[in-house]
Structures are given as C-alpha cells and as structure tokens.
Design a protein around this motif. Sequence first.
Motif, mmCIF file in Angstrom:
data_model
loop_
_atom_site.group_PDB
_atom_site.id
_atom_site.type_symbol
_atom_site.label_atom_id
_atom_site.label_comp_id
_atom_site.label_asym_id
_atom_site.label_seq_id
_atom_site.Cartn_x
_atom_site.Cartn_y
_atom_site.Cartn_z
ATOM 1 N N VAL A 1 0.842 -1.202 0.000
ATOM 2 C CA VAL A 1 0.000 0.000 0.000
ATOM 3 C C VAL A 1 0.874 1.249 0.000
ATOM 4 O O VAL A 1 0.636 2.209 -0.748
ATOM 5 C CB VAL A 1 -0.940 0.000 1.227
ATOM 6 C CG1 VAL A 1 -1.664 1.329 1.362
ATOM 7 C CG2 VAL A 1 -1.947 -1.125 1.116
ATOM 8 N N LEU A 2 1.920 1.244 0.836
ATOM 9 C CA LEU A 2 2.805 2.406 0.929
ATOM 10 C C LEU A 2 3.488 2.678 -0.411
ATOM 11 O O LEU A 2 3.578 3.829 -0.860
ATOM 12 C CB LEU A 2 3.859 2.180 2.019
ATOM 13 C CG LEU A 2 3.355 2.231 3.466
ATOM 14 C CD1 LEU A 2 4.388 1.647 4.429
ATOM 15 C CD2 LEU A 2 3.017 3.672 3.862
ATOM 16 N N MET A 3 3.948 1.636 -1.059
ATOM 17 C CA MET A 3 4.643 1.814 -2.338
ATOM 18 C C MET A 3 3.666 2.241 -3.441
ATOM 19 O O MET A 3 4.020 3.024 -4.325
ATOM 20 C CB MET A 3 5.356 0.511 -2.738
ATOM 21 C CG MET A 3 6.463 0.100 -1.784
ATOM 22 S SD MET A 3 7.749 1.351 -1.560
ATOM 23 C CE MET A 3 8.573 1.277 -3.148
ATOM 24 N N ALA B 1 1.047 4.070 -2.931
ATOM 25 C CA ALA B 1 0.642 5.450 -2.668
ATOM 26 C C ALA B 1 1.806 6.434 -2.829
ATOM 27 O O ALA B 1 1.593 7.649 -2.758
ATOM 28 C CB ALA B 1 0.073 5.561 -1.249
#
Lengths: 391, 114
Positions: A33-35, A37
């Motif tokens: 998710v972090l990558m 976003a």
Amino acid sequence: MTAAGGLEKSYRRLLRWYPALYRHRHEEEILGVLMSAARPGQRRPGARESADLVWSALKIRIRMAARRADSRPWAAALALTAMLLPLLMVLLKLTLFLDRGVQYGFGSPADILIGAYGEPGSFARSFQLNSYSIAFTGNVTDALTAGPVPALALAGLVCLGWRRAAAAFAAFVPLAFLAISLTNGYTLLAAPRVDVTLYAYGLEALVLLIAPSAPRGWHALRWRPSALLAAATVAAAIGMNGGLRSLLPARPVNPTALRLRLLRDPRLFRDYLARIPHGFIDRLFGIGAGGWGDWLLYQGTLVAVIIVALTIMLVSSAANRRVVALLGFPFALGAVIYLCTLTNPPLPGAAGNALIAIPVLLILLAAMAFVLANSRPADPDSPSHPAAPAA
Amino acid sequence: MSERPLHEPTFLMLTALAKGPQHGYGIITDVEQISGGRVRLRAGTLYAALDRVVAEGLVEADRDEVVDGRLRRYYRLTQRGDDRLAAEVARLQHNAAVAAGRLEVRRRAFGGLA
C-alpha cells in the motif's frame, strides 16, 4: 540503489515499530500500500507519513497488549497468583507459629486465634482496658492480621474455587481492620507487618476480581512438589530464625575495644550493627527498637520465606515461563507500596496513621473501577484476533 | 444498548467495503472518492482502523493476490459489519432528517419575521 529500493528500505525500517506478530501478518501488504501510494521518484517517507506509521504502530502495540490480557497466559498467571497468595500467608503464619511455639510454648487456642504465638495468656490479659483502645478491639484486629484463621479461611475458599466468596472475604479483612482501627484511634496501622498483611489481602481481592477466568483451585499447582517444598521452606525458616536468635546475644559492647576485636569475634560485628543509629534506612528495612538483630530475625526471615516459597511454588507449577514472568508485576508493585508506606512515619498517640491505609484503599478502589468498567465478562478461550489468511 | 457512533474514517472505510472486497490501496482511493477528496487515509491510519474493525468482527480478510510482486490482501464486510453500517446510516439519516426539519421551521419563522 534505486529510488524505489531506498524508499522500500526506509518503509521497512519504520514498520519495525509494529509488534513482531503483526508485522509477520501484515508487513508485506502494508508495504504494498505504501509503495502504491508513493509519488513517482519519491526517495524517502514524508514526515507526516512517518509519524502516522509510528503512531499507528504504538496504537497496535497497546491494543495487542490489552488483548493479551484477556488471553490464557494472563488468566493462568492471575489464577496462580490468587492461589499462591493465601497459601503464602498460611505458610508465614505456620512458620511463625511453629518457631515461637517451639521456643516459648504454643499458648491456648484463644492465644493462637489472635496470633499471640509464644505469649501464653496474652489473650486473657488483653481484655484489660488500656489508654488506647478497649481490649476487644485489639483482639479483633490482631485476629484479622496476626492470627492464622483469616489466612486459613481465605486459602480454603480459593482452593475450593469459590472466587466471589474469596474475593469478598479478602476485601473484608483489610476494610474491617481499617474501619476498627480508624474509628478507635488505634495505632496498629503503623506496624510494618500490618502493612504486609493488609496489602496481601487487598492484592488477593484485586486479583480475584480482575481474573478473566475463575481460579482453578488446586489444579493451578502441582501440589505434591509444592507441598514438599513448602514444608522444606518452613523448616528452613525456623532453622534460620532459631539459629540467628542464638547468635545474636544482646550485651553491652565497648566501641573502642570492638574495633580491635571485630576480626577475632564475628559475633561482636553483629552487636556493632545492632547499635547503628536509627534513621530512614532503618525504617526502610523495618528495624525497630530492637535494632538490626530484630530485622534479621523477623524481616529477614519474612523476606526469605516469601522469596523461597514463591520460587519453589512457581517452579513446581504447571504454568509456563511467561506466566512466571508476568507474576513478577503484582509482587513488584507490592514491594513498592510496602517501601512507600515505610517512608510515612506513624502519627503520634491515638490519632492513628491513616496514611498507611491509602495503598490498600487505592488497590480496592482500582479493583472496583476495573470491574465496573468491564462488566461484560471476558471469554478467555475466544481468539483475541481473527487470523488473517496466509500470504 | 445502542452502539457508539462510528468515526468518519471507519464509516467511510465500511462504506467502501460495502461495494465489495477491496485491498488496502483500493480502500484509500475509494474513501478519497466517496468523501470528495476531503478524507485521504494514510497507510498507518488505515491499518490501525482495519485492525480494530477486524477485531470487532465487522470486516474480515477475503483473499490474497500478488500483483507486480506485491502482496494485496482483500478485505470484505461481514454480516455484522453490514448490520453495523446499516445502523449507522439509519442513525445519520434520522439525525439529518431532524436537523433538516428544524432548519426548515427556523427558516420559515425567520422568513415570516423578515
């Protein structure tokens, strides 16, 4: 290293703030998710994003700790504590009773009832009126704290697994003692051994109230090795007590001559210790008018019995190591409260010392607040967190 | 006993999942769209909220997929989550209807006075 590689490494570093179990389940998906976003070409996590991850990790940690409190290790720890405390109290009373009884005689059943071990006739004598309190009040309060009956009764209720009755009884003893003592202006609360007894009953009431599952009675202990080791502890305590007593004769010593003779006669060193001026440190270790000799005889034996009995019972219990570690908290708390009470000097005369009652009252109030706030019974067998599917 | 109102991020997250199972990044983008760009969940906030609603049984893991070497875990609304969201919608609708009704009365009154 590419920008994405550096960013991923930074995110992984931040994700280390999460608990290991949570990271094992969710690290790869959160990283995904972090990558997803991340902005194109982003090299480092933003400050707000980093703070958000750290703050969320702390929240997850607190939640997981709270969930563990409802799970089996805590339930086992609390059940074992609820079982051990009354047994320890009985053990201490038995040690004192046998030790004093062997040396001075056991007295009448009434003397034993009020814990006047080794002082035959003290029950009858205590019916005389004195300037502080009527004797009957003294007998009741002595029976509640020094006497063996309350400890035996509590141990019996706990062993039978009657949790609510045991909790009510454990709460009743210190509350009754406080009520009698305060309303009569009685100064019993100043005695360190009373602190220990009141604390033990208060702690037992607390443990019984907050335990998420009912105590398992005898099943919490492997009773055979526990009984054998407890008997060995009593014998060792009596041996220590009697042995030390014979080594500590109270006789006058010339300080000048003492310095020259200390190395030749170790007994004089103990006499020298007994004459150290009394101050805060003396109070800290419960040393009264009898000096260090009394500390070695009473407090030293008390501490030794508690430590040895706890150790052997825990080692011989069926609980795992984690439970044993968790058990350290209530006893550490007790030690802190005990030491704090010793820093409050007793008030003079008939005013009594209400300050020493505060820790016990706080414990009971905390227990009530906890019970009221968690009126919904917890189910220790329910999973604390539904398992996510395997990656 | 009535349940506590849902926090807005949780409400929006359940609303996003009411459409069907979604993965974490999908929930973030959907919540942003539902709120008209006003609410953008960060990953930490999302997973802290997911941890809570999963523990409460409102949401559960649906399936895992690997896309471009990255793990995607899909979450779905449970029946309990469906009920909870419906209750929250009813609560909000009731409050909104009351507020709208009183505003209308107020405006009529002020309109009459003006």
